[in-house]
Design a protein around this motif. Structure first.
Motif, PDB file in Angstrom:
ATOM      1  N   GLN A  17       0.827  -1.208   0.000  1.00 56.12           N
ATOM      2  CA  GLN A  17       0.000   0.000   0.000  1.00 56.12           C
ATOM      3  C   GLN A  17       0.863   1.260   0.000  1.00 56.12           C
ATOM      4  O   GLN A  17       0.473   2.278  -0.561  1.00 56.12           O
ATOM      5  N   GLN A  23      -0.782   4.786  -0.708  1.00 57.99           N
ATOM      6  CA  GLN A  23      -1.919   5.061   0.170  1.00 57.99           C
ATOM      7  C   GLN A  23      -1.505   5.611   1.527  1.00 57.99           C
ATOM      8  O   GLN A  23      -2.312   6.234   2.208  1.00 57.99           O
ATOM      9  N   HIS A  24      -0.288   5.354   1.941  1.00 60.60           N
ATOM     10  CA  HIS A  24       0.211   5.824   3.240  1.00 60.60           C
ATOM     11  C   HIS A  24       1.601   6.420   3.023  1.00 60.60           C
ATOM     12  O   HIS A  24       2.299   6.050   2.094  1.00 60.60           O
ATOM     13  N   ARG A  25       2.006   7.294   3.929  1.00 57.21           N
ATOM     14  CA  ARG A  25       3.362   7.851   3.873  1.00 57.21           C
ATOM     15  C   ARG A  25       4.336   6.894   4.555  1.00 57.21           C
ATOM     16  O   ARG A  25       5.466   6.723   4.121  1.00 57.21           O
ATOM     17  N   GLY A  43       0.926   6.116   8.766  1.00 58.14           N
ATOM     18  CA  GLY A  43       0.885   7.563   8.540  1.00 58.14           C
ATOM     19  C   GLY A  43       0.130   7.860   7.263  1.00 58.14           C
ATOM     20  O   GLY A  43       0.404   7.257   6.226  1.00 58.14           O
ATOM     21  N   VAL A  44      -0.807   8.773   7.344  1.00 54.53           N
ATOM     22  CA  VAL A  44      -1.562   9.170   6.155  1.00 54.53           C
ATOM     23  C   VAL A  44      -0.595   9.741   5.130  1.00 54.53           C
ATOM     24  O   VAL A  44       0.517  10.171   5.458  1.00 54.53           O
ATOM     25  N   ARG A  45      -0.990   9.749   3.896  1.00 53.73           N
ATOM     26  CA  ARG A  45      -0.112  10.186   2.811  1.00 53.73           C
ATOM     27  C   ARG A  45       0.365  11.626   3.008  1.00 53.73           C
ATOM     28  O   ARG A  45       1.466  11.985   2.607  1.00 53.73           O
ATOM     29  N   GLU A  46      -0.442  12.464   3.640  1.00 53.80           N
ATOM     30  CA  GLU A  46      -0.098  13.866   3.851  1.00 53.80           C
ATOM     31  C   GLU A  46       0.774  14.079   5.089  1.00 53.80           C
ATOM     32  O   GLU A  46       1.171  15.204   5.380  1.00 53.80           O
ATOM     33  N   ALA A  47       1.074  13.024   5.839  1.00 53.15           N
ATOM     34  CA  ALA A  47       1.854  13.154   7.071  1.00 53.15           C
ATOM     35  C   ALA A  47       3.269  13.626   6.767  1.00 53.15           C
ATOM     36  O   ALA A  47       3.846  13.279   5.741  1.00 53.15           O
TER      37      ALA A  47
END
Length: 148
Positions: A17, A23-25, A43-47
């Motif tokens: 992912q 999909q994730h950072r 961690g969300v992609r924007e993290a």
């Protein structure tokens, strides 16, 4: 052949992912009951990198962890004024100097399993002190070792 704890399908799925699907950072993994590796944080992609460090150290100053981070940086090419956004995936072994020797040995022996299974990692980083994982130091390692 690598020794240590086998990697679960959950960890492989999360790695995919991050690497392929973006999909994730990042993901942080821990060894649970000396028998399996589990995903502890995503961690969300924007993290940002500071969020990553906070999650990595959340368990305490004496707890080992693994992490995968899709690091984005700007690269300037020699002889030009322009830059372009690049991403490099790194795998980290975080074994703070305060961790118990038994934990350090377990995490270190299993690190080879992650390196073998996580195909697509551009850089492996082993760290024992907060200075080792400071953004500037990590970015310098990633950029210095670029393949282009």
């Amino acid at each position: 052949m690598a020794t240590g704890i086998p990697l679960s399908s959950e960890c492989k799925h999360v790695f995919d992912q991050i690497w392929r699907l973006k999909q994730h950072r990042y993901a942080i993994f821990r060894i649970e009951n000396e028998r399996r590796i589990r995903v502890e944080w995503l961690g969300v992609r924007e993290a940002g990198y500071e969020e990553f460090l906070a999650d990595l150290c959340r368990a305490g100053p004496d707890q080992c962890r693994y992490a995968v981070y899709d690091y984005a940086y700007r690269q300037q090419y020699q002889g030009t004024t322009g830059t372009r956004l690049r991403e490099k995936l790194f795998l980290m072994l975080w074994c703070p100097s305060q961790a118990q020797i038994k934990d350090k040995m377990l995490y270190s022996s299993t690190f080879a399993v992650l390196k073998q299974e996580f195909v697509g990692v551009g850089k492996c980083i082993q760290a024992t002190e907060l200075d080792d994982i400071h953004r500037d130091r990590v970015e310098n390692e990633l950029c210095w070792d670029r393949e282009d």
